[in-house]
Design an enzyme around this catalytic site. Sequence first.
Site, mmCIF file in Angstrom:
data_model
loop_
_atom_site.group_PDB
_atom_site.id
_atom_site.type_symbol
_atom_site.label_atom_id
_atom_site.label_comp_id
_atom_site.label_asym_id
_atom_site.label_seq_id
_atom_site.Cartn_x
_atom_site.Cartn_y
_atom_site.Cartn_z
ATOM 1 N N TYR A 15 29.781 -3.235 33.261
ATOM 2 C CA TYR A 15 30.011 -2.575 33.730
ATOM 3 C C TYR A 15 30.732 -2.546 34.910
ATOM 4 C CZ TYR A 15 27.286 -0.707 30.177
ATOM 5 O OH TYR A 15 26.998 0.133 28.764
ATOM 6 N N HIS A 20 32.810 4.776 36.790
ATOM 7 C CA HIS A 20 30.743 5.039 36.041
ATOM 8 C C HIS A 20 30.174 4.831 37.675
ATOM 9 C CE1 HIS A 20 28.652 8.301 34.246
ATOM 10 N NE2 HIS A 20 28.147 7.986 33.775
ATOM 11 N N TYR A 65 19.712 1.245 33.550
ATOM 12 C CA TYR A 65 21.302 2.318 33.284
ATOM 13 C C TYR A 65 21.225 3.475 33.392
ATOM 14 C CZ TYR A 65 21.865 -1.794 30.506
ATOM 15 O OH TYR A 65 22.515 -3.467 30.091
ATOM 16 N N ASN A 67 21.312 6.892 32.369
ATOM 17 C CA ASN A 67 20.486 7.616 32.205
ATOM 18 C C ASN A 67 18.759 7.890 32.402
ATOM 19 O OD1 ASN A 67 22.830 8.468 30.575
ATOM 20 N ND2 ASN A 67 22.342 7.945 28.637
ATOM 21 N N ASN A 113 24.385 12.630 33.210
ATOM 22 C CA ASN A 113 23.223 12.016 33.167
ATOM 23 C C ASN A 113 21.834 11.477 34.387
ATOM 24 O OD1 ASN A 113 23.290 13.024 30.555
ATOM 25 N ND2 ASN A 113 24.427 11.241 30.290
#
Length: 197
Positions: A15, A20, A65, A67, A113
């Site tokens: 990531y 994001h 993470y 979420n 989220n």
Amino acid sequence: MDYLFVGLGNPGSQYTATRHNIGFMAIESLLGVYNCSAPKLKMQGLFTRIKLPHCGLIFLQPQTYMNRSGEAVVRFMEYYQVDLDHLVVLHDDIDLSFGRVKIVANGGAGGHNGIRSIIQHVGGKTFSRMKIGVGRPSSKGNQKDIPVDKYVLSRFTAQEQVLLEKIYWRIGDAVDILLTQGVAACMNEINGLPIVD
């Protein structure tokens, strides 16, 4: 009282430097601006805390993470007794063009989220957000027909990477204004600026 600046992203090398994760990247730039020591892992987050003459600053990158970001955020808020109006969340926004930074005093999750998780865990939405535009997939070229969920997990183009440093400067200016003049002044000063190019 401390201000808690939270950059949203996902841990893991897959990531790194994706759209994001622009919240993580913004926090890393701020660590340099404020000459912070290397972050330490505590309560599900990488964090650094410094004292300024007029307040303390905590920079946090949740390692839960995206979420589940709220799990780490609420633990830091409770431990350091940070009020909602001293929480500032930096995150990607696909509805803002790349190169735009927008400050919002409160509001809903807007489909994000990470923000949704924070609202659920802290029990309110009256915290500030620093929305960092990553844009939407282009209708032309190699981005055509990329689903949004895959697009936000893609890396910045070479052209965009050149502009990231200017975006970080704007974020640094926004933080300085927020700390010295308040969120309303920060919104007035930053939100009307043209797209970084």
